[in-house]
Design a protein around this motif. Structure first.
Motif, PDB file in Angstrom:
ATOM      1  N   GLU A  61     -16.671  -7.681   1.591  1.00 15.79           N
ATOM      2  CA  GLU A  61     -16.463  -6.473   0.783  1.00 15.79           C
ATOM      3  C   GLU A  61     -17.806  -5.779   0.519  1.00 15.79           C
ATOM      4  O   GLU A  61     -18.287  -5.724  -0.608  1.00 15.79           O
ATOM      5  N   ASP A  62     -18.377  -5.207   1.576  1.00 11.46           N
ATOM      6  CA  ASP A  62     -19.674  -4.548   1.447  1.00 11.46           C
ATOM      7  C   ASP A  62     -19.503  -3.027   1.462  1.00 11.46           C
ATOM      8  O   ASP A  62     -18.383  -2.504   1.449  1.00 11.46           O
ATOM      9  N   GLU A  63     -20.621  -2.317   1.505  1.00 13.85           N
ATOM     10  CA  GLU A  63     -20.568  -0.854   1.473  1.00 13.85           C
ATOM     11  C   GLU A  63     -19.817  -0.290   2.673  1.00 13.85           C
ATOM     12  O   GLU A  63     -19.048   0.668   2.544  1.00 13.85           O
ATOM     13  N   SER A  64     -20.014  -0.876   3.852  1.00 15.51           N
ATOM     14  CA  SER A  64     -19.325  -0.391   5.050  1.00 15.51           C
ATOM     15  C   SER A  64     -17.823  -0.535   4.905  1.00 15.51           C
ATOM     16  O   SER A  64     -17.059   0.374   5.254  1.00 15.51           O
ATOM     17  N   PHE A  65     -17.389  -1.688   4.371  1.00 17.29           N
ATOM     18  CA  PHE A  65     -15.950  -1.863   4.216  1.00 17.29           C
ATOM     19  C   PHE A  65     -15.387  -0.934   3.152  1.00 17.29           C
ATOM     20  O   PHE A  65     -14.268  -0.428   3.294  1.00 17.29           O
ATOM     21  N   ARG A  66     -16.147  -0.690   2.097  1.00 13.79           N
ATOM     22  CA  ARG A  66     -15.668   0.246   1.078  1.00 13.79           C
ATOM     23  C   ARG A  66     -15.504   1.650   1.674  1.00 13.79           C
ATOM     24  O   ARG A  66     -14.589   2.385   1.289  1.00 13.79           O
ATOM     25  N   ARG A  67     -16.365   2.006   2.602  1.00 11.74           N
ATOM     26  CA  ARG A  67     -16.219   3.295   3.295  1.00 11.74           C
ATOM     27  C   ARG A  67     -14.916   3.327   4.098  1.00 11.74           C
ATOM     28  O   ARG A  67     -14.184   4.307   4.094  1.00 11.74           O
ATOM     29  N   ILE A  68     -14.633   2.215   4.788  1.00 18.47           N
ATOM     30  CA  ILE A  68     -13.397   2.117   5.573  1.00 18.47           C
ATOM     31  C   ILE A  68     -12.183   2.187   4.662  1.00 18.47           C
ATOM     32  O   ILE A  68     -11.232   2.939   4.912  1.00 18.47           O
ATOM     33  N   ARG A  69     -12.191   1.396   3.590  1.00 20.13           N
ATOM     34  CA  ARG A  69     -11.062   1.378   2.664  1.00 20.13           C
ATOM     35  C   ARG A  69     -10.797   2.763   2.074  1.00 20.13           C
ATOM     36  O   ARG A  69      -9.652   3.239   2.071  1.00 20.13           O
ATOM     37  N   GLY A  70     -11.854   3.425   1.607  1.00 21.69           N
ATOM     38  CA  GLY A  70     -11.680   4.734   0.985  1.00 21.69           C
ATOM     39  C   GLY A  70     -11.102   5.748   1.953  1.00 21.69           C
ATOM     40  O   GLY A  70     -10.188   6.511   1.606  1.00 21.69           O
ATOM     41  N   SER A  71     -11.609   5.779   3.182  1.00 22.24           N
ATOM     42  CA  SER A  71     -11.127   6.733   4.174  1.00 22.24           C
ATOM     43  C   SER A  71      -9.663   6.482   4.532  1.00 22.24           C
ATOM     44  O   SER A  71      -8.859   7.416   4.615  1.00 22.24           O
ATOM     45  N   LEU A  72      -9.309   5.210   4.727  1.00 17.26           N
ATOM     46  CA  LEU A  72      -7.931   4.890   5.094  1.00 17.26           C
ATOM     47  C   LEU A  72      -6.954   5.177   3.953  1.00 17.26           C
ATOM     48  O   LEU A  72      -5.855   5.712   4.182  1.00 17.26           O
ATOM     49  N   GLU A  73      -7.335   4.846   2.738  1.00 21.94           N
ATOM     50  CA  GLU A  73      -6.435   5.100   1.606  1.00 21.94           C
ATOM     51  C   GLU A  73      -6.225   6.594   1.401  1.00 21.94           C
ATOM     52  O   GLU A  73      -5.118   7.016   1.036  1.00 21.94           O
ATOM     53  N   ARG A  74      -7.242   7.399   1.648  1.00 22.78           N
ATOM     54  CA  ARG A  74      -7.059   8.861   1.560  1.00 22.78           C
ATOM     55  C   ARG A  74      -6.113   9.369   2.634  1.00 22.78           C
ATOM     56  O   ARG A  74      -5.491  10.431   2.473  1.00 22.78           O
ATOM     57  N   SER A  75      -5.990   8.634   3.724  1.00 21.95           N
ATOM     58  CA  SER A  75      -5.081   9.024   4.814  1.00 21.95           C
ATOM     59  C   SER A  75      -3.669   8.484   4.612  1.00 21.95           C
ATOM     60  O   SER A  75      -2.802   8.702   5.459  1.00 21.95           O
ATOM     61  N   GLY A  76      -3.449   7.746   3.525  1.00 21.44           N
ATOM     62  CA  GLY A  76      -2.115   7.209   3.252  1.00 21.44           C
ATOM     63  C   GLY A  76      -1.892   5.812   3.777  1.00 21.44           C
ATOM     64  O   GLY A  76      -0.743   5.366   3.905  1.00 21.44           O
ATOM     65  N   VAL A  77      -2.964   5.084   4.081  1.00 15.42           N
ATOM     66  CA  VAL A  77      -2.855   3.718   4.589  1.00 15.42           C
ATOM     67  C   VAL A  77      -3.124   2.731   3.463  1.00 15.42           C
ATOM     68  O   VAL A  77      -4.126   2.847   2.747  1.00 15.42           O
ATOM     69  N   GLU A  78      -2.246   1.763   3.291  1.00 20.98           N
ATOM     70  CA  GLU A  78      -2.507   0.671   2.353  1.00 20.98           C
ATOM     71  C   GLU A  78      -3.447  -0.320   3.024  1.00 20.98           C
ATOM     72  O   GLU A  78      -3.284  -0.644   4.214  1.00 20.98           O
ATOM     73  N   VAL A  79      -4.433  -0.801   2.306  1.00 21.64           N
ATOM     74  CA  VAL A  79      -5.427  -1.723   2.869  1.00 21.64           C
ATOM     75  C   VAL A  79      -5.343  -3.067   2.154  1.00 21.64           C
ATOM     76  O   VAL A  79      -5.400  -3.140   0.929  1.00 21.64           O
ATOM     77  N   ARG A  80      -5.181  -4.120   2.951  1.00 20.54           N
ATOM     78  CA  ARG A  80      -5.180  -5.487   2.419  1.00 20.54           C
ATOM     79  C   ARG A  80      -6.266  -6.279   3.132  1.00 20.54           C
ATOM     80  O   ARG A  80      -6.219  -6.430   4.364  1.00 20.54           O
ATOM     81  N   ASN A  81      -7.243  -6.750   2.380  1.00 23.68           N
ATOM     82  CA  ASN A  81      -8.368  -7.469   2.968  1.00 23.68           C
ATOM     83  C   ASN A  81      -8.506  -8.854   2.355  1.00 23.68           C
ATOM     84  O   ASN A  81      -8.419  -9.016   1.137  1.00 23.68           O
ATOM     85  N   LEU A  82      -8.725  -9.853   3.201  1.00 20.47           N
ATOM     86  CA  LEU A  82      -9.093 -11.184   2.733  1.00 20.47           C
ATOM     87  C   LEU A  82     -10.610 -11.281   2.840  1.00 20.47           C
ATOM     88  O   LEU A  82     -11.155 -11.326   3.946  1.00 20.47           O
ATOM     89  N   PRO A  83     -11.326 -11.257   1.724  1.00 25.69           N
ATOM     90  CA  PRO A  83     -12.789 -11.267   1.779  1.00 25.69           C
ATOM     91  C   PRO A  83     -13.325 -12.493   2.509  1.00 25.69           C
ATOM     92  O   PRO A  83     -12.841 -13.608   2.316  1.00 25.69           O
ATOM     93  N   ALA A  84     -14.303 -12.241   3.373  1.00 26.42           N
ATOM     94  CA  ALA A  84     -14.923 -13.320   4.137  1.00 26.42           C
ATOM     95  C   ALA A  84     -16.427 -13.112   4.141  1.00 26.42           C
ATOM     96  O   ALA A  84     -16.932 -12.312   4.936  1.00 26.42           O
TER      97      ALA A  84
END
Length: 318
Positions: A61-84
């Motif tokens: 759960e770093d800055e790059s992943f937060r960028r991915i999550r934010g962009s996808l959620e704005r597009s209507g995608v639910e994001v489920r991540n298992l932190p590793a």
């Protein structure tokens, strides 16, 4: 949608030249763009087409992943991540002068997930499949799909009564045969040849052997500028494969990055809508053509898809 978290960065630069101190390319970055790649792009493209996808991954759960999550959620995608911890989003930076890519830098190392995390991911997948019509998986060879997870996917799909669709990328690192009994796979010709360790046989021969080895229900082989071949499964022992060929539809290719991902999206959603395999072949090819005509990993917007269909002579009167 299950796969690795990938970021595509485009660094736009002023004119490339040879550096004075040694014969290397010298560029001056002036701006940058970020796009969601890989499995995230598939989820985003599905949302653009009206689906309600969930993107499942395993990433720090770093800055790059937060960028991915934010962009996808704005597009209507639910994001489920298992932190590793230690398993960072893979970042691919392309340096661009004008509309030409001059070189690329990849950041991130393949990292297998622990067996306990695989077990958590399998439980999460099973819970999610109850609320979805199907599952799309794509393996970029970064270590997410170890034997435990890959072997569990067809079992889960059958248990839940849901189809799953599969693809691989990064030729030479991921083998499409690790996914058994899929509803559909869409490998490139090179990826199919790699899976069967055969650089010489005809594609029809490869397709027959792939069906026998995988138990798949559908196969589309993409061949870049040579178009795509759809092989429908044999009806009985000794039957010849029924084949449909579609030439490449792109008019002017600007950037092919992500084209295979949006192709898989279109072909899979078409199958989920109950359409025959050749329809998925055409829809996937249309999305890939639109995507390849745009610099950057944006996929194909729905208005552009409608406009594309209106301009196709073979669809006139349909």
């Amino acid at each position: 949608m299950l796969g690795d978290a990938i970021l595509d960065q485009y660094s736009h630069c002023e004119g490339a030249r040879v550096a004075s101190e040694s014969p290397i390319v010298s560029v001056k970055p002036i701006s940058e763009e970020w796009f969601i790649g890989g499995a995230g792009l598939i989820a985003r493209q599905a949302a653009v087409l009206g689906a309600k996808p969930t993107f499942i991954t395993c990433c720090e759960e770093d800055e790059s992943f937060r960028r991915i999550r934010g962009s996808l959620e704005r597009s209507g995608v639910e994001v489920r991540n298992l932190p590793a911890p230690g398993r960072r989003a893979y970042t691919k930076t392309r340096y661009v002068v004008g509309d030409k890519k001059v070189f690329k830098v990849d950041r991130g190392n393949p990292a297998p997930i622990p067996i306990e995390t695989s077990a958590e991911l399998i439980s999460l997948l099973e819970a999610q499949l109850d609320d979805h019509d199907g599952l799309i998986v794509t393996d970029f060879g970064y270590g997410l799909f170890g034997p435990t997870l890959a072997n569990a996917i067809p079992v889960l799909a059958e248990r839940c009564g849901k189809p799953y669709f599969a693809d691989v990328s990064t030729n030479g690192q991921a083998n499409i045969l690790k996914f058994q009994k899929p509803q559909l796979t869409t490998p490139t010709e090179d990826e199919l040849r790699f899976a069967l360790a055969d650089a010489e046989s005809g594609i029809s021969n490869l397709a027959s052997r792939y069906y026998a080895a995988s138990g798949a229900k559908g196969l589309i082989v993409t061949m870049g500028r040579r178009g795509s071949l759809c092989f429908r499964p044999p009806q009985g022992d000794g039957d010849r494969l029924r084949t449909d060929y579609l030439p490449a539809l792109e008019i002017h290719e600007v950037d092919a990055v992500g084209s295979g991902d949006v192709f898989l999206t279109g072909a899979s959603l078409s199958q989920l809508a109950g359409e025959p395999l050749p329809v998925g072949l055409y829809l996937g090819s249309s999305l890939a053509s639109i995507s390849a005509g745009i610099l950057g990993n944006e996929g194909a917007p729905l208005p552009d898809l409608y406009e594309f269909f209106e301009q196709r002579l073979e669809l006139a009167g349909e």
